[in-house]
Design an enzyme around this catalytic site. Structure first.
Site, PDB file in Angstrom:
ATOM      1  CG  HIS A  67      -1.950   0.973   1.287  1.00  0.00           C
ATOM      2  ND1 HIS A  67      -2.559   1.453   0.154  1.00  0.00           N
ATOM      3  CD2 HIS A  67      -2.537   1.622   2.315  1.00  0.00           C
ATOM      4  CE1 HIS A  67      -3.454   2.354   0.495  1.00  0.00           C
ATOM      5  NE2 HIS A  67      -3.456   2.481   1.802  1.00  0.00           N
ATOM      6  CB  CYS A  68       3.798   2.196   1.550  1.00  0.00           C
ATOM      7  SG  CYS A  68       2.729   2.013   2.981  1.00  0.00           S
ATOM      8  CB  ILE A  69       7.195   0.857  -1.867  1.00  0.00           C
ATOM      9  CG1 ILE A  69       7.525   0.485  -0.418  1.00  0.00           C
ATOM     10  CG2 ILE A  69       8.474   1.215  -2.634  1.00  0.00           C
ATOM     11  CD1 ILE A  69       8.184   1.553   0.414  1.00  0.00           C
TER      12      ILE A  69
END
Ligand SMILES: NC(=O)c1ccc[n+]([C@@H]2O[C@H](COP(=O)([O-])OP(=O)(O)OC[C@H]3O[C@@H](n4cnc5c(N)ncnc54)[C@H](O)[C@@H]3O)[C@@H](O)[C@H]2O)c1
Length: 437
Positions: A273-275
């Site tokens: 969900h981030c990088i």
């Protein structure tokens, strides 16, 4: 307001509200409650709220018994009813910040939850955004929404800040409790009070910065740093394959340097969900200043190509067996976006499967953590076990997650061909049927 809140923090009288009970919010709510603060979790999904209220955990990083004990003791509860916001003194917003279909920030969850909060916000409350977002969100978006909806004044009636969440799902050492945290709020008093609140709950360094924008930018820096370094290493993986050099061995050698080098490894693409998402929040904001984040774009171009590149490589391996991808039986091992977790959001393995299927391969998958997954409204069921006969029945095994609870010796001994995109079989001596990315 400052003294009043400091006293409440010291006496553990602060009542906490955590908005968004997902991978970030639930562990945070549990930590606050464990530290002695009565905590209410808010979520729009009634199933999650019901699970919490019945003492059932659904997040890997939370200990089942901890959650149950806190609920039984009345320290933790959950609700879909935002009117309970009026009962809390500290609010952490942990809602999703995804991208839309055009890879633009979808800030709607932050906006909607803030509007709900603003309707019930009372004086002397601390509000902290924890969701990863573009620099400026707290001051430009949240502050006017909270002030407009509540009629209260930021700095005078309530404190507002940003403190990025750094949770690393599956990390055995660093959890919410012991990971250092950065706090940047609007005004010195707000920063001090919000930092004091985190210090009371966490066993880690709380680093204060001078504004929410610094804290927002530092979080994007952390994730962009990873994204770009992974892009570099993925590009080198493609080059090293052409040069017949094993990049994994190169990285292991480079990391013997005790300073100035941090190891990153190639893979089938970025997941989670981030990088893969957060750097686009910065690219989008940068355009407001007529600025193009060229490093981010280059890295994304490489990382986004990796699933397709891995399928091409799998096709070349099959070619050596006089087989085409079309009609081949392929087993994909691991669809989680990283090892030993059950999260498949943005997982590159799903794109590898889609690409393989587009080429006409018959694809099945096995993931001990993910028995089935849903993508674009369709559910794909995994096979429920692997054994020598099952492994031998596929033309190729493509390893896309480095789960540690798979018997790779058995896989190697029975597979016709293996494409290991994670180098998870690095310790296996017989490499006749193994090719690494
Ligand atoms: N998952 C991670 O590893 C991680 C790490 C660091 C930072 N973050 C950031 O933290 C934020 C949250 O991520 P997550 O992984 O916990 O997401 P998640 O999807 O697991 O959880 C978000 C929760 O918010 C709820 N929600 C959505 N809209 C809401 C609303 N209007 N009101 C109340 N609840 C609402 C959802 O139902 C869901 O339960 C994101 O910005 C993410 O980038 C995530």
């Amino acid at each position: 307001m400052k003294n009043k809140l400091m006293e409440k923090i010291q006496n553990k009288e602060v009542r906490v509200g955590v908005v968004g009970l997902g991978y970030v919010g639930l562990p945070l709510a549990v930590e606050k409650a464990k530290a002695g603060f009565k905590t209410i979790g808010f979520d729009v999904q009634s199933e999650k709220v019901d699970l919490v209220n019945s003492g059932h955990n659904y997040i890997g990083d939370v200990i089942d018994d901890d959650l149950k004990a806190l609920v039984d003791e009345g320290m933790l509860s959950a609700t879909t009813d935002f009117s309970f916001i009026k009962d809390v003194d500290f609010i952490a917003i942990c809602v999703p910040t995804p991208l839309d279909q055009h890879q633009q920030p979808d800030i709607s969850y932050v906006k909607n939850s803030t509007i709900e909060i603003s309707k019930y916000l009372t004086k002397d409350t601390m509000v902290v955004l924890e969701s990863t977002t573009y620099p400026g969100t707290t001051e430009e978006l949240i502050k006017p929404l909270l002030e407009g909806g509540s009629g209260l004044k930021c700095g005078e009636d309530f404190y507002l800040g940003f403190s990025p969440e750094r949770v690393d799902p599956g990390n055995a050492v660093y959890k919410t409790k012991n990971t250092p945290k950065v706090v940047g709020a609007i005004g010195k008093d707000a920063t001090e009070v919000i930092a004091a609140m985190y210090r009371t709950v966490l066993d880690s360094d709380i680093h204060e910065v001078s504004s929410p924008a610094i804290a927002e930018m530092e979080k994007i820096l952390e994730n962009t740093y990873r994204n770009i370094n992974i892009g570099l290493i993925n590009e080198l993986a493609i080059l090293c394959h052409k040069m017949d050099i094993n990049l994994w061995e190169v990285v292991d050698a480079a990391k013997t340097k005790p300073y100035g080098f941090q190891a990153f490894y190639p893979g089938p693409g970025l997941g989670g969900h981030c990088i893969p998402l957060d750097p686009y929040y910065l690219s989008w904001k940068a355009r407001e200043y007529g600025f193009h984040t060229s490093m981010i774009e280059s890295s994304m171009m490489i990382n986004d190509k990796m699933p397709e590149y891995c399928v091409e490589r799998a096709g070349k391996i099959l070619n050596r067996f006089k087989k085409s991808l079309y009609g081949s039986k392929v087993l994909v091992l691991g669809v989680a976006y990283k090892q030993d977790i059950d999260d498949y959001r943005e997982s590159p393995a799903l794109r590898v499967i889609d690409e393989l299927e587009e080429e006409g391969a018959n694809v099945e998958y096995f993931d001990p953590y993910i028995p089935s997954y849903r993508e674009n409204g369709k559910v794909k069921e995994g096979i429920q076990e692997i054994n020598p006969d099952i492994i031998a029945s596929y033309d190729i095994i493509v390893v896309t997650a480095a789960h540690t609870n798979i018997d790779y010796d058995m896989v190697q001994q029975n597979a016709k061909a293996i494409f290991d995109t994670k180098n998870v079989m690095k310790n296996i001596g017989n490499r006749d049927n193994i090719e690494v990315l």
